[in-house]
Design an enzyme around this catalytic site. Structure first.
Site, PDB file in Angstrom:
ATOM      1  N   PHE A  14     -10.392  -3.752  11.237  1.00 57.81           N
ATOM      2  CA  PHE A  14     -11.409  -3.694  10.190  1.00 57.81           C
ATOM      3  C   PHE A  14     -10.960  -4.143   9.094  1.00 57.81           C
ATOM      4  CE2 PHE A  14      -9.265   0.381  10.167  1.00 57.81           C
ATOM      5  CZ  PHE A  14      -9.291   0.580   8.798  1.00 57.81           C
ATOM      6  N   TYR A  22       0.813  -1.144  -0.064  1.00 58.53           N
ATOM      7  CA  TYR A  22      -0.073  -0.014   0.130  1.00 58.53           C
ATOM      8  C   TYR A  22       0.895   1.256   0.109  1.00 58.53           C
ATOM      9  CZ  TYR A  22      -3.823  -3.196   0.491  1.00 58.53           C
ATOM     10  OH  TYR A  22      -4.955  -4.256   0.437  1.00 58.53           O
TER      11      TYR A  22
HETATM   12  C1  LIG Z   1      -3.046  -8.212  -2.750  1.00 60.04           C
HETATM   13  C2  LIG Z   1      -3.899  -8.304  -4.051  1.00 60.04           C
HETATM   14  C3  LIG Z   1      -5.119  -7.406  -3.689  1.00 60.04           C
HETATM   15  C4  LIG Z   1      -3.281  -7.616  -5.142  1.00 60.04           C
HETATM   16  O1  LIG Z   1      -4.310  -7.549  -6.211  1.00 60.04           O
HETATM   17  P1  LIG Z   1      -3.810  -7.591  -7.719  1.00 60.04           P
HETATM   18  O2  LIG Z   1      -4.970  -7.120  -8.393  1.00 60.04           O
HETATM   19  O3  LIG Z   1      -2.799  -8.598  -8.211  1.00 60.04           O
HETATM   20  O4  LIG Z   1      -2.778  -6.018  -7.743  1.00 60.04           O
HETATM   21  P2  LIG Z   1      -2.402  -5.197  -9.061  1.00 60.04           P
HETATM   22  O5  LIG Z   1      -1.960  -6.082 -10.370  1.00 60.04           O
HETATM   23  O6  LIG Z   1      -3.513  -4.305  -9.241  1.00 60.04           O
HETATM   24  O7  LIG Z   1      -1.221  -4.775  -8.456  1.00 60.04           O
HETATM   25  C5  LIG Z   1      -0.937  -3.357  -8.107  1.00 60.04           C
HETATM   26  C6  LIG Z   1       0.281  -2.932  -7.718  1.00 60.04           C
HETATM   27  O8  LIG Z   1       0.405  -3.848  -6.474  1.00 60.04           O
HETATM   28  C7  LIG Z   1       1.519  -4.412  -6.357  1.00 60.04           C
HETATM   29  N1  LIG Z   1       1.347  -5.630  -5.611  1.00 60.04           N
HETATM   30  C8  LIG Z   1       0.293  -6.523  -5.811  1.00 60.04           C
HETATM   31  N2  LIG Z   1       0.172  -7.547  -5.000  1.00 60.04           N
HETATM   32  C9  LIG Z   1       1.389  -7.362  -4.002  1.00 60.04           C
HETATM   33  C10 LIG Z   1       2.055  -7.968  -3.037  1.00 60.04           C
HETATM   34  N3  LIG Z   1       1.270  -8.961  -2.219  1.00 60.04           N
HETATM   35  N4  LIG Z   1       2.949  -7.504  -2.497  1.00 60.04           N
HETATM   36  C11 LIG Z   1       3.674  -6.231  -2.982  1.00 60.04           C
HETATM   37  N5  LIG Z   1       3.081  -5.486  -4.106  1.00 60.04           N
HETATM   38  C12 LIG Z   1       2.127  -6.203  -4.745  1.00 60.04           C
HETATM   39  C13 LIG Z   1       1.853  -4.827  -8.087  1.00 60.04           C
HETATM   40  O9  LIG Z   1       3.159  -5.231  -8.340  1.00 60.04           O
HETATM   41  C14 LIG Z   1       1.401  -3.561  -8.654  1.00 60.04           C
HETATM   42  O10 LIG Z   1       2.549  -2.722  -8.568  1.00 60.04           O
HETATM   43  P3  LIG Z   1       2.792  -1.499  -9.779  1.00 60.04           P
HETATM   44  O11 LIG Z   1       1.255  -1.134 -10.105  1.00 60.04           O
HETATM   45  O12 LIG Z   1       3.029  -0.399  -8.772  1.00 60.04           O
HETATM   46  O13 LIG Z   1       3.370  -1.986 -10.621  1.00 60.04           O
HETATM   47  C15 LIG Z   1      -4.351  -9.573  -4.327  1.00 60.04           C
HETATM   48  O14 LIG Z   1      -3.078 -10.514  -4.505  1.00 60.04           O
HETATM   49  C16 LIG Z   1      -5.215 -10.394  -3.335  1.00 60.04           C
HETATM   50  O15 LIG Z   1      -6.262 -10.352  -3.040  1.00 60.04           O
HETATM   51  N6  LIG Z   1      -4.524 -11.103  -2.236  1.00 60.04           N
HETATM   52  C17 LIG Z   1      -5.013 -11.769  -1.300  1.00 60.04           C
HETATM   53  C18 LIG Z   1      -5.885 -10.882  -0.402  1.00 60.04           C
HETATM   54  C19 LIG Z   1      -5.357  -9.965   0.253  1.00 60.04           C
HETATM   55  O16 LIG Z   1      -4.087  -9.971   0.836  1.00 60.04           O
HETATM   56  N7  LIG Z   1      -6.186  -8.671   0.017  1.00 60.04           N
HETATM   57  C20 LIG Z   1      -5.511  -7.313   0.852  1.00 60.04           C
HETATM   58  C21 LIG Z   1      -6.085  -7.117   2.029  1.00 60.04           C
HETATM   59  S1  LIG Z   1      -5.325  -5.751   2.908  1.00 60.04           S
END
Ligand SMILES: CC(C)(COP(=O)(O)OP(=O)(O)OC[C@H]1O[C@@H](n2cnc3c(N)ncnc32)[C@H](O)[C@@H]1OP(=O)(O)O)[C@@H](O)C(=O)NCCC(=O)NCCS
Length: 399
Positions: free
Chosen positions: A399, A125
Site C-alpha cells: 500500500f 523511518y
Molecule cells: C523521503 C522524503 C519524504 C524525505 O522528506 P524530507 O522533507 O526531505 O525529510 P525531512 O527534512 O523532514 O527529514 C526528516 C528526517 O529524515 C531524514 N531523512 C530524510 N530523507 C532521508 C533518506 N532518504 N534517508 C535517510 N534519512 C532521511 C532526515 O535526515 C531527517 O533526520 P532528523 O530529523 O533525524 O535529523 C523525501 O525525500 C521524498 O519525498 N522522497 C521521494 C518519495 C519517497 O521516497 N517517499 C517515501 C515513501 S515511503
C-alpha cells in the site's frame, strides 16, 4: 504550520490533482484516476495532510484505515501511512518531520494502537519508531530443471480460470489466509476490483493476468520477456499446505516458461518440496511491512505468545511519548502489560519492539547488535521464544 513556515493542513478536494502530480513526480509513476478514487475510500476524513507553498502542494502524507492480523489471530485497527512525498525542490528542510508529527498526533487521537507503512528506503523511518516487522524474499525458480521429491504431496485440484470471473472465490481464499497470517490485511471488494482491473500500466511490460484456482488457494501471474518467457507471480495465496504444493506444481508445469519469479516470506516451504533446493535462488531479501506501536500495552496484549515471560521493559520513543517503562507478564500465551516504576531489565528503542512484534525478527539478534540490552541472557532467550509466531508473518498486500 510546518518547520519551514509553510502552511501544513488537511488536504481539501482542490488539492487532489496537485497531490496526484506530486506523487507521480516523486515515484515516477502516474496513478490511474480510478485506482486513486478506490484507495481514497479508505482514507478517514482528516487523514490526508499537505504542505502548501503559495498555490503549490509541496509535501503530502496520509493514512489509510486498515485491519491487521497479529500472532494468534486478533485483528487490530491500524493506520497505514502512504503517499509520503516531499517535492524535490523542498526536501531536507523538515517537511517530512512536520507532517509525521501532525499525522501521528491524529493517529494517536483516533486511538489506533499501531501505525504501519512500507518504505521506499530503509534509512528513513527508524527515527520515527518504525521497525521492519516482515521480510520479503525474492526467489527465482529454474522451472526447466526443477523436480519435486517423490514424497512431495500431489493433491491436484487446480483449474485455469479468468481472474475477473472468480473474484468472489479469490477474495474468500484471501480472507481465510489473512485471518491466520500475522501481517494479513482486510482487503475490501473495491481493492479486489482495482487489482483485477489489470490496467496496462500495472503490468510492468508483462502480459495480462493469468490465474490458477484451487479450493484453498490461487495464484495470479504475468508472463514477461521476448524469446524465452518467464513467469512473474503477482500473488500466490494458499490457505492450506495442499493448495501451496498444488499451485506450485501447476506453475512448474508451464513447459515453455524458463523461470518463475516470486516475492514470498523466508519460511515458505517450497525448497523442501524439491529434489534440489538450489533450484530456488534467493535474488533479494528486504524489509516489507514496518510497524510503530502507538499504544504498547494494547498492542502487546492483543497478540498471543509462544512461552512464558515476566520482565520489565524500558522502551525509548525518541519521536513521541509513546514509550516508557512496562511490566510484561506472559502466562499461557497471553500478556498483561502495564506501566510500572519497577527497575527495568531490558532496554530497547520502539522500532526494535515493532520489529519483534509479528515474530519476524529475533530478540537475540537485536541483543547481538546492542539494540536490545539486558544483563540476563536467559531472559533474552525467553523473549525470543515468547515473541516467535506459529505462522510466519507476511504483508497482506502493498500500500
Ligand atoms: C523521503 C522524503 C519524504 C524525505 O522528506 P524530507 O522533507 O526531505 O525529510 P525531512 O527534512 O523532514 O527529514 C526528516 C528526517 O529524515 C531524514 N531523512 C530524510 N530523507 C532521508 C533518506 N532518504 N534517508 C535517510 N534519512 C532521511 C532526515 O535526515 C531527517 O533526520 P532528523 O530529523 O533525524 O535529523 C523525501 O525525500 C521524498 O519525498 N522522497 C521521494 C518519495 C519517497 O521516497 N517517499 C517515501 C515513501 S515511503
Amino acid at each position: 504550520m510546518s518547520a519551514s513556515g509553510l502552511e501544513l493542513r488537511t488536504a481539501t478536494e482542490d488539492d487532489w490533482p496537485l497531490m496526484r502530480r506530486l506523487d507521480a513526480t516523486s515515484f515516477g509513476h502516474v496513478v490511474d484516476p480510478s485506482a486513486l478514487a478506490t484507495w481514497r475510500t479508505m482514507i478517514p476524513g482528516d487523514a490526508a495532510l499537505v504542505v502548501a507553498d503559495g498555490p503549490d502542494v509541496v509535501a503530502q502524507a496520509l493514512f489509510l484505515d486498515f485491519q491487521l492480523t497479529v500472532p494468534g489471530g486478533a485483528i487490530l485497527p491500524v493506520a497505514g501511512i502512504s503517499w509520503v512525498s516531499v517535492a524535490p525542490t523542498h526536501r531536507r528542510r523538515g517537511l517530512l518531520r512536520s507532517m509525521f508529527t501532525e499525522l501521528h498526533d491524529r493517529i494517536g487521537a483516533a486511538g489506533y494502537p499501531i501505525a504501519a507503512l512500507t518504505a521506499s528506503e530503509g534509512g528513513i523511518y527508524g527515527r520515527f519508531g518504525y521497525g521492519p516487522a516482515t521480510v520479503a524474499v525474492e526467489w527465482s525458480v529454474d522451472r526447466r530443471t526443477v523436480r519435486f521429491r517423490a514424497d512431495a504431496p500431489d493433491p491436484a485440484g487446480v483449474r485455469i480460470v479468468t481472474p475477473r470471473d472468480h473474484v468472489d472465490e479469490l477474495a474468500a481464499v484471501y480472507d481465510r489466509w489473512r485471518r491466520d497470517t500475522p501481517g494479513g490485511l482486510v482487503r475490501p471488494k473495491a481493492l479486489w476490483d482495482d487489482l483485477l482491473a489489470d490496467r496496462d500500466d500495472d503490468r510492468a511490460g508483462g502480459s495480462p493476468l493469468f490465474a490458477f484456482l484451487h479450493a484453498d488457494g490461487y495464484v495470479l501471474y504475468r508472463t514477461h520477456g521476448a524469446g524465452p518467457r518467464h513467469v512473474r507471480v503477482v500473488e500466490l495465496t494458499a490457505a492450506t499446505r495442499d493448495a501451496h504444493v498444488a499451485l506450485w506444481r501447476a506453475l512448474c508445469g508451464l513447459d515453455l516458461m524458463e523461470r518463475i519469479e516470486i516475492a514470498t516470506h523466508p519460511a515458505d516451504p517450497l525448497p523442501y518440496l524439491l529434489t534440489d533446493a538450489r533450484q530456488v535462488r534467493t535474488t533479494a531479501a528486504a524489509d516489507d511491512l514496518w510497524l510503530r506501536l502507538m499504544d504498547i500495552p494494547a498492542a502487546l496484549q492483543a497478540r498471543t505468545y509462544g512461552g512464558d515471560l515476566s520482565t520489565v521493559l524500558e522502551v525509548d520513543d525518541a519521536f513521541r511519548a509513546d514509550g516508557g517503562r512496562f511490566a510484561l507478564q506472559i502466562r499461557d500465551g497471553r500478556a498483561v502489560c502495564t506501566p510500572t516504576d519497577a527497575a527495568p531489565e531490558v532496554f530497547l528503542d520502539l522500532d526494535v519492539l515493532g520489529a519483534l512484534y509479528l515474530g519476524g525478527h529475533r530478540a537475540t539478534a537485536f541483543a547481538a547488535a546492542n539494540r536490545l540490552r539486558g544483563n540476563d541472557f536467559e531472559l533474552i532467550h525467553r523473549i525470543d521464544r515468547a515473541f516467535a509466531a506459529d505462522v510466519p508473518a507476511e504483508l497482506g498486500f502493498p500500500f
